[in-house]
Every structure is written in C-alpha cells, then in structure tokens.
Design an enzyme around this catalytic site. Sequence first.
Site, PDB file in Angstrom:
ATOM      1  N   HIS A 136     -49.062 119.015 -21.411  1.00 34.38           N
ATOM      2  CA  HIS A 136     -48.690 117.755 -20.446  1.00 34.38           C
ATOM      3  C   HIS A 136     -47.927 118.445 -19.448  1.00 34.38           C
ATOM      4  O   HIS A 136     -47.628 119.582 -19.620  1.00 34.38           O
ATOM      5  CB  HIS A 136     -48.233 116.370 -21.133  1.00 34.38           C
ATOM      6  N   HIS A 142     -46.168 121.988 -20.274  1.00 38.08           N
ATOM      7  CA  HIS A 142     -45.487 122.583 -21.218  1.00 38.08           C
ATOM      8  C   HIS A 142     -46.220 121.711 -22.466  1.00 38.08           C
ATOM      9  O   HIS A 142     -46.976 120.976 -22.303  1.00 38.08           O
ATOM     10  CB  HIS A 142     -44.044 122.724 -21.344  1.00 38.08           C
ATOM     11  N   CYS A 194     -45.412 115.032 -27.373  1.00 33.61           N
ATOM     12  CA  CYS A 194     -44.990 116.487 -26.522  1.00 33.61           C
ATOM     13  C   CYS A 194     -45.811 117.340 -26.958  1.00 33.61           C
ATOM     14  O   CYS A 194     -45.731 118.413 -26.324  1.00 33.61           O
ATOM     15  CB  CYS A 194     -43.626 116.247 -26.507  1.00 33.61           C
ATOM     16  N   HIS A 198     -44.297 117.951 -16.200  1.00 31.89           N
ATOM     17  CA  HIS A 198     -43.389 117.041 -15.523  1.00 31.89           C
ATOM     18  C   HIS A 198     -42.885 117.673 -14.340  1.00 31.89           C
ATOM     19  O   HIS A 198     -43.362 118.779 -13.822  1.00 31.89           O
ATOM     20  CB  HIS A 198     -41.848 117.233 -16.390  1.00 31.89           C
ATOM     21  N   ASP A 228     -42.470 127.588 -11.229  1.00 31.97           N
ATOM     22  CA  ASP A 228     -42.987 126.208 -10.434  1.00 31.97           C
ATOM     23  C   ASP A 228     -44.586 126.400 -10.646  1.00 31.97           C
ATOM     24  O   ASP A 228     -45.164 127.393 -10.254  1.00 31.97           O
ATOM     25  CB  ASP A 228     -42.582 126.409  -9.031  1.00 31.97           C
ATOM     26  N   HIS A 229     -45.166 125.258 -10.763  1.00 29.03           N
ATOM     27  CA  HIS A 229     -46.767 125.179 -10.806  1.00 29.03           C
ATOM     28  C   HIS A 229     -47.291 126.411 -12.078  1.00 29.03           C
ATOM     29  O   HIS A 229     -48.397 127.045 -11.747  1.00 29.03           O
ATOM     30  CB  HIS A 229     -47.509 125.666  -9.659  1.00 29.03           C
ATOM     31  N   GLU A 277     -35.732 116.009 -16.837  1.00 30.91           N
ATOM     32  CA  GLU A 277     -37.079 116.252 -17.187  1.00 30.91           C
ATOM     33  C   GLU A 277     -37.743 115.145 -16.911  1.00 30.91           C
ATOM     34  O   GLU A 277     -38.951 114.955 -16.341  1.00 30.91           O
ATOM     35  CB  GLU A 277     -37.164 116.390 -18.638  1.00 30.91           C
TER      36      GLU A 277
END
Lengths: 136, 136, 136, 136, 136, 136
Positions: free
Chosen positions: F39, F14, F33, F41, F79-80, F126
């Site tokens: 980047h 994100h 950020c 998480h 996810d991913h 996070e």
Amino acid sequence: MIYLTRRERFSAAHRMFRQDWSDEQNREIFGKCSNPNWHGHNYDLFVTIRGEISEEHGFIMNISTLRDIIIEKIISRIDHKNINLEVDFMKGKIATTENLAIAIWNELREPVLKAGAQLHCVRIEETENNSIEYYG
Amino acid sequence: MIYLTRRERFSAAHRMFRQDWSDEQNREIFGKCSNPNWHGHNYDLFVTIRGEISEEHGFIMNISTLRDIIIEKIISRIDHKNINLEVDFMKGKIATTENLAIAIWNELREPVLKAGAQLHCVRIEETENNSIEYYG
Amino acid sequence: MIYLTRRERFSAAHRMFRQDWSDEQNREIFGKCSNPNWHGHNYDLFVTIRGEISEEHGFIMNISTLRDIIIEKIISRIDHKNINLEVDFMKGKIATTENLAIAIWNELREPVLKAGAQLHCVRIEETENNSIEYYG
Amino acid sequence: MIYLTRRERFSAAHRMFRQDWSDEQNREIFGKCSNPNWHGHNYDLFVTIRGEISEEHGFIMNISTLRDIIIEKIISRIDHKNINLEVDFMKGKIATTENLAIAIWNELREPVLKAGAQLHCVRIEETENNSIEYYG
Amino acid sequence: MIYLTRRERFSAAHRMFRQDWSDEQNREIFGKCSNPNWHGHNYDLFVTIRGEISEEHGFIMNISTLRDIIIEKIISRIDHKNINLEVDFMKGKIATTENLAIAIWNELREPVLKAGAQLHCVRIEETENNSIEYYG
Amino acid sequence: MIYLTRRERFSAAHRMFRQDWSDEQNREIFGKCSNPNWHGHNYDLFVTIRGEISEEHGFIMNISTLRDIIIEKIISRIDHKNINLEVDFMKGKIATTENLAIAIWNELREPVLKAGAQLHCVRIEETENNSIEYYG
C-alpha cells in the site's frame, strides 16, 4: 460574474433532537448527537457572493463589508452560544447543519443584496469530515 | 529514544466557570466562555509517547494499541459529551483546556506504561488558534 | 435542494501504466508514476449527495448512513490495498485518479439512491496539489 | 466530462490603490491594503480544467503538462514579484484578487485549449479567509 | 509547568538584502528573495508561553490577555506593512525570518512576564514549507 | 541557537513485514499494513536544523541549501518508489516510520553538518493522524 468567499468561524453547543420524541426515539435517529447534555463544535462558515467587478474599485464588494455583514448577522448571534436555546433564527428548528445553513442563508440574503451583490452559497463545515452547502 | 504521536478528535460542550462565583464574576474572568447555556468545540488531541524501537517489530508501540488506549480511556468518555457534567475525570475542575490536558495525562500515563512506552506529551488544540501542551 | 459532503480517507498503492506498452513507453507517458515497483498515496475522498431536507429529521440523509455506504462500498475494498491488483472495480482500467473517480461514482450511485438521495459529486485529492471531480 | 484541479503557490507583494486618487481616498476605500509601502501574501492558485478522459491514457491531461503551463504562464512571472510593478498581465489594473483571477484566466485559457482541454475555473486563496473564483 | 500557544497571523512585504552589497551580491546570496521591488507573505505567528496553572482560574494566563499582548506589540505594528521600511523593531536588521523571530521574542518577553508567565517559544511559518523557532 | 524547519513531501509504497515470518504472523502483528501487494502514503517530511545566525546573512543556513540537501539525499531516492525494494538506506530494515525516521537522520546528519549547522529533528507524518519524531 465573479465569486468571492469569506470564511468566518464560530464555536457553539447544540443537540439534535425533536421535543415531541422521547430520548430513546431521539437516540435511535440522531445517535450520540442527541445527547441531552449537549455537545459542540468549531464551525467553519464559508459565505460566497457573486457579482460584477466594479470598474471603479476592482472588486465585487469590499471584503470588509462582507465580513461585517457576516459578523453582525451571524457570528455575533451564534458564537459561544447554544444553537438550540439562544439563536433566534434557529428557534423551532431541529439543530442540524442543514437547517443551520438555510437559516444563515435567510439572514444573509438581503443584507448582501443591499450591499450590491448576490448571495451564492452558504457552506458550513461542522467537522473536517462533514459539511453542508446551500445555494438558495 | 524516538517519539510517536497519535491524533484523535472529539467534539464536546463545556463552560468555563466556578460554581462559587456569580454569573457576573464568571463573565468578568472567563468572558463569553462562561455562557451558562454552554458552547462547544472540535478538539484535536495529540498524544505523544516515547520509547526504544523494538528490534523485533521496528516500532515503539503498535499504533493501533496506542489508538485503542486513547479511544478507550479518553474519546469514548468525552466525545459528544458535556465536559462539565458528564466527564468523570473532569469532575470538580474548572473546564479549561489546561485542566483537561492534565486530566487526560493522568488517565493515559499508566496504560501507556503498561503497553511498554512512556507518555511524553498531551497536546490539545481547542481551536486553530489556541492550544495547550503538558509534559507531566 | 441541499448538499451534504462526507470525507473518508484511504491509503493505497498504485502504478499508472498500460500492459500493452513497454516499460519505456509507460515511462514516457506516465513518468515516475509508472514505476513497476509501485508507489502510493493517502487519498482524501469527498462524496457529495444532494436532496431535500426531511421535515421529520431535518437532514438529507443521516450522515452515519452515508459514512456506512462509503466505508462498505469503497473504503473496505481499497484501503491499504493495491489499486491495480486488488480492487475489483478498477480491474482492466488504467489506475489514474480520473478513472478511480468514475469507478467510485459507479459504486456509490445506486446505494445513495436507495438511501433516499442523489449522488452529486465524487472528488478525490491524490495529493495536496492534485485533485479530480466527477459529477456523473 | 471530468474536472482536474492543480494547485500552485506564489508569494508576492501588492498594493490596492488607484493612481488617480490621493492616498487619503485610497485609504478610505482600500484601508490598510492601500499601504504605499506595499504588503504581501502567500497566494494559493487552484486551476481547474475539464475535458473527456482519453481512452489511451486514462486522464484528461497529463498533470505535468498542466503544471508546466501554470508555472510558465503564471508562477514564473509573479512569484516573488511586485504585482503592481512587475507583472505585465496586471499592468494598468487595480491589484485586487478579482482582477488577478481574471488576468490569470486570460493567460491560461489558450494554452489549456491547445493542450486539449478547457479551462473551467481559476480560484485564488489570498488568505485562509478570503478567496475568489472566476469561471470565464 | 504547562504550555499555552496562541496563533496570530499577519501579511507583510519584505526583501532580504544588505544595503552595503550590490544588487548582484544580494541576488547571489538571497536569490529571488532579494527582489528590489519587494515580495510578501502571509505569516503565521505561534507564541508559546509557560507557567503554573492558577488554582483560582484553572489557566496559565487568560488567552485573551495573551492575544491582546501579541496584537498590541506585534500585529498592529507589522500587519499590512513593509518589514524593512516600516517595522521599527526590525530597523537595521536583515529581514530574514530568523531575525524576525528574535525581534518578536524581544518585544514579547517583558509584557508576557508582567502578565504572569514566561515566554517559551516564538515560531513563525513563512510558508507551509518554511518555519523558524526561537526559544530565547 | 535558533531552529529552521523545512518540509518536503514524497509519495511511496511500502509494506510492514519480516521476511522470516509467515504472512499469517505478519498479519497478526502488522495488520493491514503487511498486505503483500503493498500500500502507500503521502509522507510529509519535516527536517529541523539548529545553529547560530550568521551576522553576515541573517540566517542559520540558506533555506535553498537545506532544500537541496533534502532533495538530493532523500526525496530523489524515495519519491514514487517502493520503500522496501528500492530505497537503499532502508535495505534490511522493517519499513516502519520509526526506522524510516532514523535512516533519514543518518543520511542527513553529515551533509547538514558540512553545510554549517546541526541536524536537530526528523519528523515524518505518515497520515494526518500518525507521526514520528527522532532527535538522534
């Protein structure tokens, strides 16, 4: 050869410093860890032994035997204590985690041997970011 | 209303005792935690704030603002210190985790308010088995 | 010989793929990890060094020296970055955790040596289920 | 050489005992772990393989291949099962974690080899305090 | 009002099923958790009490008092046991974590009250992914 | 009333930024950020539902039902993935964890209701230091 690890925990106060240095010298080398008023940690101690599996019992050593050795030889002497002032096996040593791991190794080697296995590793986690391993 | 939690960590020495009691009385009530030579812990401090989400930024408060408040008001004053001797906001109080949680609440309430949110909860984990929560 | 491990953390985006393959080929081999729009992780990096204990200080290396090396050489260059596009020591390599561990090893070996110890292991936890270790 | 570790989890019932011993003998040696009505654990299984990095793919083995092997050969046969009664690769063995680690090693060695790597270590965490490692 | 949480752990076997249902019906509803040969878990039990801070002692309740209550009333009766067959406070109940949390609440409410505080929450983590909370 | 919490995990990329701001403005508010190259998480998602215990089954809701809802409505879509570009329920929103928690709440509220319980809390971790809770 198989390896068994037991974790035990202790909480203790300590200070990293040399008596033959001034507070300034100690602060320069050891930083905030040399605070003369002490600080402390929750230490996680991981003791790993190795040995053959007993055909009779299916284990290297009864885990309760290992636990009892660690509690008698280490935890009962260091938990809720001041490592610099009250722990005899650390007398005269700088209270670093490195020295602590070696001292604990020296306390545990023989009792583990007598109980039928070999001490393989002493690992100490001082914080979630810092840990020490010693293999003798 | 939405809730944001920031964890910061500190390591400190302390002793649970009352000065107007003898060592024996202290030991009777506080057990090994009253050791006159101190012991210590790694404390995990969880600070929860609540507020509305800013439409402009999509957050309650910039997490780095919250982190800076906790570090300035708490961590810088307690990390690698002796809670009984060196932490001014604990002066005159028994160094239990309960009293520590309330004292930290009192230090954080106004700075969090000034930064635009409300302090909701101070939680302290003294060990993996023991923790305290305070909601004001 | 004693071993000291320091953990540092970073969050980064990446994508596993080969530029000389089609998106279909990449998806076939790398699955969801080849998503052209990237995904990311919180990486836990464990750096283990080994050495003799300094009699003067009681440690292998000052933990803050090791931390500073890791932050300067690795964390400052990879945290909150895109591993494929922005991390120079990963240029031209497939962004697997295996390649990342080796690249980090290569960045850390000399600085650790200069600071007086030997790099022993680079371990990366990509998720709580997947990790890589490299010993040089 | 580089090392890849995959964690999988399973929950199972077991009892440590020998059929040729009385309940009293079993209790004397195995303590509460010999309870005839069983008890159980959440087991964390860590499987480490080693190998060269494929230049084509940048990994030792596709982590999903390793996961599939562990699930097919171990998890599907032991999760939510009774280790003593229902797990064929533990038939006739005392259900200690030591024996379990060796049995899992024997199940995984060939499939890992066929998939192009070498099995390096089987580690089982039975509780947060007790774990076993086996290296073949 | 302040809240104190104590964690204790136990390992036990259980099976989710109704005696008045066939194995097929049980499997349909409870899936692999209804295995007639049992399975088991490491349970983490978090007991939260609330109360006023005693001015005399600086705590709600001596944490060792709370620990002793939990061990006497719960852990000693359920650790290394079969929840369905051997735990009297679960007799006649389906061995779900929901029912277990309520049963533990009922066992702890009075002893906590007698010791001078109020039971606030019983939380049980059955696995790292599944947990139950009950507030009375 | 009793509460059941299920954890599921996802890894995603994100970037925190507003399209109507310059990169400089974004950097000023969102810091690292806002990196234009993304980047990512590992997110831990904890979904808590509340309800009455069914007398027939002894649970609030079959945990596998809750897991399936979370996987279908959330994990399979995030996810991913890239949260800014590919997650439809985050379209047009700043990709903060606060907004993510509310969006996930909105996706889960009705399916949980249809399955017979009430959504109580969506919590997202996070990193190990930062988390958000939303109660509707």
